[in-house]
Design a protein around this motif. Structure first.
Motif, short mmCIF file in Angstrom:
data_model
loop_
_atom_site.label_atom_id
_atom_site.label_comp_id
_atom_site.label_asym_id
_atom_site.label_seq_id
_atom_site.Cartn_x
_atom_site.Cartn_y
_atom_site.Cartn_z
N PRO A 79 0.39 -1.53 0.05
CA PRO A 79 -0.24 0.01 0.15
C PRO A 79 0.85 1.25 -0.34
O PRO A 79 1.58 1.06 -0.05
CB PRO A 79 -0.75 -0.22 1.20
CG PRO A 79 0.22 -1.32 2.35
CD PRO A 79 0.82 -1.71 1.39
N CYS A 80 0.00 2.59 -0.65
CA CYS A 80 0.96 3.46 -0.69
C CYS A 80 -0.13 4.58 -0.78
O CYS A 80 -1.07 4.25 -0.88
CB CYS A 80 1.67 4.02 -1.84
SG CYS A 80 0.85 3.63 -3.10
N LYS A 81 0.40 5.73 -0.03
CA LYS A 81 -0.54 6.75 -0.49
C LYS A 81 -1.56 7.00 -1.45
O LYS A 81 -0.96 6.98 -2.43
CB LYS A 81 -0.45 8.17 -0.34
CG LYS A 81 -0.81 9.15 0.84
CD LYS A 81 -0.15 10.65 0.85
CE LYS A 81 -1.27 11.64 1.06
NZ LYS A 81 -0.54 12.81 1.95
N GLY A 82 -2.94 6.64 -1.45
CA GLY A 82 -3.46 7.18 -2.37
C GLY A 82 -3.96 5.33 -3.41
O GLY A 82 -4.42 5.52 -4.34
N GLY A 83 -3.57 4.48 -3.17
CA GLY A 83 -3.44 3.68 -3.75
C GLY A 83 -2.22 2.42 -3.89
O GLY A 83 -1.96 1.71 -2.33
N PHE A 84 -1.67 1.47 -3.94
CA PHE A 84 -0.75 0.21 -4.29
C PHE A 84 -0.17 0.20 -5.22
O PHE A 84 -0.53 0.67 -6.27
CB PHE A 84 -1.31 -0.44 -3.65
CG PHE A 84 -2.95 -1.19 -4.82
CD1 PHE A 84 -1.85 -2.26 -5.00
CD2 PHE A 84 -3.72 -1.07 -4.77
CE1 PHE A 84 -3.60 -2.72 -6.67
CE2 PHE A 84 -4.92 -1.28 -5.63
CZ PHE A 84 -4.01 -1.90 -6.86
#
Length: 223
Positions: A79-84
């Motif tokens: 996961p990452c900020k606003g998505g993956f």
């Protein structure tokens, strides 16, 4: 799945059903001389723009491939900020990709690739719309990506678009009935899945000990 093969299958079935398919004919205005128009013209729908409808929220998906044979049978997701970011083994190659806001997706993927010394080939990208947009119009309607109909947690849209097309078929030629049924079927799932996604991201980044070590979800519907 191979979207190319899916497109070929759908085109062949459409021709067998009597549809006429014209390639390399760009549409810049609303088509004239038709009783009903169904816009399946993608995330940047011209019909949606010509109807002065609001755009859905856009994300950007980017993926590429590493030529490396693998016998892995599971998908990795970061996961990452606003998505993956994802890694998918595909037998003779490995797919890496990212989905995030259009202005950050490329950097997120490039940083990940650099940190892991990965070089991709055959890189492609696509705008992914999210947010149901259906016109209140008895002559023109939208379906699929043109209607912003993709899953809030993954950006996938094939199954959702096929379900929407089935609802449209059962409602045709009544576009008002289609609009009502689409909203009744999808809106609760969209709202719930957006809330669930926000909770998982918040917990994952802030309080990861609340989440199970492993979890499985149904790929197309959280509700």
């Amino acid at each position: 799945m191979s979207h190319f093969e899916l497109d070929r299958l759908v085109a062949s079935l459409a021709r067998e059903a009597g549809a006429e398919i014209y390639l390399n004919h760009n549409i810049e205005e609303l088509p004239q001389g038709f009783e009903k128009i169904i816009g399946c013209d993608g995330a940047n729908s011209i019909l949606r723009r010509k109807l002065n409808l609001p755009n859905p929220t856009f994300r950007l998906g980017i993926h590429g491939f590493v030529k490396k044979r693998t016998t892995d049978s599971f998908v990795d997701v970061w996961p990452c900020k606003g998505g993956f970011i994802w890694k998918i083994p595909r037998g003779n190659e490995i797919e890496y990709g990212a989905i995030a806001k259009p202005e950050t997706a490329k950097k997120l993927l490039n940083d990940f690739l650099a940190q892991n010394n990965i070089s991709l080939g055959n890189v492609n990208s696509k705008i992914i719309p999210q947010g149901l947009v259906i016109p209140d119009n008895q002559s023109i309607t939208l379906c699929g990506d043109a209607a912003g109909l993709t899953k809030p947690w993954s950006g996938g849209g094939v199954v959702w678009s096929l379900i929407a097309a089935e609802i449209l078929l059962k409602s045709f030629p009544d576009f008002s009935a289609y609009r009502a049924r689409i909203k009744r079927f999808f809106l609760p799932k969209i709202i719930f899945s957006k809330l669930a996604t926000k909770f998982v991201y918040l917990s994952g980044f802030k309080t990861p000990w609340f989440l199970p070590n492993s979890a499985k979800i149904e790929g197309d519907f959280l509700l």
